[in-house]
Design a protein around this motif. Structure first.
Motif, short mmCIF file in Angstrom:
data_model
loop_
_atom_site.label_atom_id
_atom_site.label_comp_id
_atom_site.label_asym_id
_atom_site.label_seq_id
_atom_site.Cartn_x
_atom_site.Cartn_y
_atom_site.Cartn_z
N LEU A 96 0.82 -1.21 0.00
CA LEU A 96 0.00 0.00 0.00
C LEU A 96 0.85 1.26 0.00
CD1 LEU A 96 -2.90 -0.81 2.51
CD2 LEU A 96 -3.03 -0.65 0.02
N GLY A 97 2.03 1.21 0.62
CA GLY A 97 2.89 2.38 0.69
C GLY A 97 3.18 2.97 -0.69
N PRO A 98 3.82 2.19 -1.58
CA PRO A 98 4.08 2.71 -2.94
C PRO A 98 2.80 2.96 -3.74
CG PRO A 98 5.53 0.88 -2.43
CD PRO A 98 4.51 0.93 -1.34
N CYS A 99 1.76 2.13 -3.54
CA CYS A 99 0.52 2.33 -4.30
C CYS A 99 -0.08 3.71 -4.05
CB CYS A 99 -0.50 1.25 -3.94
SG CYS A 99 -0.19 -0.35 -4.69
N PHE A 100 0.02 4.20 -2.82
CA PHE A 100 -0.51 5.51 -2.47
C PHE A 100 0.58 6.57 -2.43
CE2 PHE A 100 -3.94 2.82 -1.44
CZ PHE A 100 -5.09 3.58 -1.35
N GLY A 101 1.82 6.16 -2.72
CA GLY A 101 2.94 7.08 -2.68
C GLY A 101 3.41 7.49 -4.05
N MET A 102 4.63 7.08 -4.41
CA MET A 102 5.22 7.54 -5.66
C MET A 102 5.01 6.57 -6.81
SD MET A 102 9.21 8.43 -6.47
CE MET A 102 9.25 9.78 -5.31
N LYS A 103 5.08 5.28 -6.54
CA LYS A 103 5.17 4.30 -7.61
C LYS A 103 3.83 3.96 -8.25
CE LYS A 103 7.20 -0.27 -8.48
NZ LYS A 103 7.82 -1.45 -7.87
N GLY A 104 2.76 3.99 -7.47
CA GLY A 104 1.48 3.53 -7.98
C GLY A 104 1.35 2.03 -7.84
N GLY A 105 0.44 1.43 -8.60
CA GLY A 105 0.16 0.00 -8.47
C GLY A 105 1.29 -0.88 -8.97
N ALA A 106 1.17 -2.18 -8.69
CA ALA A 106 2.23 -3.13 -9.07
C ALA A 106 1.63 -4.44 -9.53
CB ALA A 106 3.17 -3.35 -7.88
N ALA A 107 0.63 -4.35 -10.41
CA ALA A 107 -0.02 -5.55 -10.92
C ALA A 107 0.18 -5.68 -12.42
CB ALA A 107 -1.52 -5.51 -10.60
N GLY A 108 1.31 -5.15 -12.92
CA GLY A 108 1.54 -5.15 -14.36
C GLY A 108 0.94 -3.90 -14.97
N GLY A 109 0.80 -3.89 -16.30
CA GLY A 109 0.25 -2.72 -16.95
C GLY A 109 -0.30 -3.00 -18.32
N GLY A 110 -1.17 -2.12 -18.79
CA GLY A 110 -1.75 -2.27 -20.11
C GLY A 110 -2.52 -3.56 -20.24
N TYR A 111 -2.23 -4.33 -21.30
CA TYR A 111 -2.91 -5.60 -21.53
C TYR A 111 -2.12 -6.79 -20.99
CZ TYR A 111 -6.25 -3.05 -24.33
OH TYR A 111 -7.24 -2.18 -24.73
N ALA A 112 -1.18 -6.51 -20.10
CA ALA A 112 -0.42 -7.56 -19.40
C ALA A 112 -0.51 -7.28 -17.91
CB ALA A 112 1.02 -7.59 -19.88
N GLN A 113 -1.66 -7.60 -17.33
CA GLN A 113 -1.91 -7.36 -15.92
C GLN A 113 -2.40 -8.64 -15.25
OE1 GLN A 113 -4.13 -3.76 -14.74
NE2 GLN A 113 -4.31 -3.24 -16.91
N VAL A 114 -2.30 -8.62 -13.90
CA VAL A 114 -2.98 -9.64 -13.11
C VAL A 114 -4.23 -8.98 -12.52
CG1 VAL A 114 -1.08 -11.20 -12.59
CG2 VAL A 114 -1.33 -9.13 -11.23
N LEU A 115 -5.30 -9.75 -12.47
CA LEU A 115 -6.62 -9.23 -12.12
C LEU A 115 -7.27 -10.04 -11.00
CD1 LEU A 115 -7.92 -8.80 -15.80
CD2 LEU A 115 -6.80 -7.07 -14.38
N PRO A 116 -8.21 -9.40 -10.27
CA PRO A 116 -8.69 -8.03 -10.34
C PRO A 116 -7.68 -7.06 -9.75
CG PRO A 116 -9.81 -9.18 -8.58
CD PRO A 116 -8.96 -10.20 -9.27
N MET A 117 -7.21 -6.11 -10.56
CA MET A 117 -6.08 -5.26 -10.16
C MET A 117 -6.40 -4.37 -8.97
SD MET A 117 -6.04 -1.72 -11.04
CE MET A 117 -4.69 -1.19 -12.05
N GLU A 118 -7.67 -3.91 -8.85
CA GLU A 118 -8.01 -3.06 -7.70
C GLU A 118 -7.82 -3.81 -6.39
OE1 GLU A 118 -10.07 -3.71 -10.32
OE2 GLU A 118 -11.48 -2.05 -10.63
#
Length: 554
Positions: A96-118
């Motif tokens: 949660l630290g990076p998700c709400f800080g500088m880096k944002g989420g960490a579940a991949g990106g675009g059409y290469a993600q793990v789900l449910p990303m939220e």
């Protein structure tokens, strides 16, 4: 192009039991967390499937421009499945630290993600909360022990155990507890680390069974008695209670990718302050249910990959078949001296100079006996001339090269990389791992081996404070543990502004953290802290719940 969260919402998820069936995990071995997430019973570690081949994804030295290692890991699994191979990913959980800080989420990106990303980026299945609670429960029980024995010879002369919280909060790094009179305890200096730096996190990820988890918890060093002897959780008598708090957390989590392939997501230590790998249990479970398991190690190869081999693989007896090294033009340009604001402009010389960083990582990975291929993570502003330069450089060095566009194209954009990986494993698999140091070496010798062979340093020295810890380590027989170096992710050195392929610098170990439960010695270099702070504009300012949807996670 849609944002990550828009893409995630556009994909119709499959029920988790259907995802499990793809890797022959029966429904009665799942513990559902809603329709699309589940924990998998540890009995699935004994699945009769012949273990698959393990592929590590790592990267060149991290930059603020980003590298996209998780996107490549997920994309590779998607591409391999499109080619008819049974492949899964085994990844870490976001903090949660990076998700709400500088880096944002960490579940991949675009059409290469793990789900449910939220859910994965937020509370997920509660593993981080369980680890936080277990760690702080030990703290509370230890404080109570000290309070109850304050006037006896059972008291402690020194307390090492701190607190943790999965939030970036610089004001908690150093605190004083027990203020307000004796009824509130005994005043003492303490502090908070972020949960991914907790020894409980490392223990969860390095445990090979529930019994091993209990053993490691018992061995956690909390402080020293008035007689100078180590005081552990076993002495506190609460190992059973702490294990109970982790009975659910120890089970690997099953999720799915954007193309409905299985993904095991479990554990989340950072690689700059911890060992940076997902759990041994999740990796083994993935191997037991696939022909190919793709996993990643945090930040650059000098941090994550080194610890993956020397700590995780050594502990678990894992043998990677191949290592994928991720590179981007933006990253290469930064390491080639190009200003951050000019990264999207073609700069052949900047790329050429930045290739020295790529070469250092290839050299290091080969020193472990690994066969290496380079995954070029392509961005929209990359030019063919720049890409050709990197491709020809890799071919001249005898290293496989493939362009990855999974971010924009999903598995179809990773087929070139998938073919390269499979063909390379079949034709030239990695040799047995060659560790950087033997466990019989002293802590100083282990640190020197990493500093000189992996970082390119001239020397590494220990501060007076660190030297005192080394004396204790030798006295109590803990020098047999591997070392986990905590340093900046932005450089081979301990200077975060020293990009490229720096060499012949001096390092100093500022502090030593003894993890007798995780069975590793953490060496803290430079100004690195184990509780990050928030940036001037935190990602939290972009996160909201609008019209029934979570927005701002990326």
């Amino acid at each position: 192009m849609k944002t990550d969260i828009e893409i995630a919402r556009s994909i119709a998820l499959e029920p988790i039991e259907k995802i499990a069936a793809k890797v022959a995990i029966p429904t009665d071995h799942l513990e559902h967390y809603g329709k699309y997430l589940a924990k998998v019973d540890l009995s699935e570690l004994q699945a009769g499937h012949k273990p698959g081949k393990l592929i590590l994804v790592t990267a060149i030295t991290a930059t603020k421009a980003g590298i996209g290692k998780t996107t490549v890991s997920i994309g590779l699994a998607l591409g391999m499945n499109r080619l008819g191979h049974k492949a899964v990913v085994a990844l870490r959980e976001p903090s949660l630290g990076p998700c709400f800080g500088m880096k944002g989420g960490a579940a991949g990106g675009g059409y290469a993600q793990v789900l449910p990303m939220e859910k994965i980026n937020l509370h997920f299945t509660g593993d981080f909360h369980a680890i936080t609670s277990a760690h702080n429960m030990i703290t509370a029980l230890l404080d109570n022990y000290i309070y109850q024995n304050r006037n006896t010879d059972k008291g402690l002369s020194e307390v090492l155990w701190k607190r943790v919280l999965d939030v970036n909060d610089r004001s908690l790094r150093s605190i004083v507890t027990g203020l307000g009179g004796q009824v509130n305890g005994i005043p003492a200096e303490s502090g908070f680390d972020i949960t991914p730096a907790s020894e409980i996190m490392a223990i969860l990820c390095l445990s090979t069974s529930l019994e091993d988890l209990r053993r490691r918890i018992e061995n956690i060093l909390l402080g020293y008695t008035k007689q100078g002897e180590p005081f552990t959780v076993r002495d506190l008598g609460v190992a059973g209670a702490i294990t109970v708090l982790l009975l659910d957390a120890i089970k690997p989590n099953l999720a799915q990718t954007t193309e409905h392939t299985p993904a095991f997501i479990h554990g989340g230590p950072f690689a700059n302050i911890a060992h940076g790998c997902n759990s041994i249990l999740a990796t083994r479970m993935a191997l037991a249910h696939s022909d190919y398991t793709i996993t990643e190690a945090g930040f650059g190869a000098d941090l994550g990959a080194e610890k993956f081999y020397n700590i995780k693989c050594r502990t678990a007896g894992l043998q990677p078949a191949l290592t994928v090294l991720v590179a981007t033009l933006g990253g290469l340009k930064m390491h080639g001296g190009v200003n951050e604001k000019d990264l999207k402009t073609q700069n052949i010389e900047g790329v050429r100079h930045g290739l020295a960083n790529l070469d250092r990582h290839i050299e290091n990975l080969k020193s472990f006996g690994q066969t290496v291929v380079v995954a070029f993570n392509r961005f929209a502003t990359d030019t063919e001339e720049e890409i050709t330069l990197v491709r020809e450089h890799c071919h001249a060095a005898g290293v496989g090269f493939a362009v990855n566009t999974a971010f924009g194209e999903g598995g179809a954009g990773a087929e070139e990389l998938a073919r390269l990986v499979v063909e390379t494993i079949e034709q030239k698999p990695s040799q047995p791992l060659q560790f950087t140091y033997p466990l019989t070496a002293s802590i100083e010798e282990k640190a020197t081996a990493i500093a000189q062979r992996i970082y390119g340093a001239r020397s590494i020295h220990f501060s007076a404070k660190a030297q005192r810890q080394l004396e204790r380590i030798d006295r109590h027989g803990w020098s047999k543990f591997p070392v986990c170096i905590a340093k900046t992710q932005y450089s081979f050195s301990d200077d975060p502004t020293a990009y490229g392929s720096v060499r012949d610098f001096d390092l100093e170990v500022r502090d030593v953290v003894i993890n007798t439960g995780a069975e590793m010695i953490v060496l803290v270099l430079g100004a690195l802290v184990r509780m990050p702070g928030l940036p001037r504009v935190p990602q939290a300012e972009k996160i909201d719940f609008i019209d029934g949807h979570i927005e701002g996670l990326s």
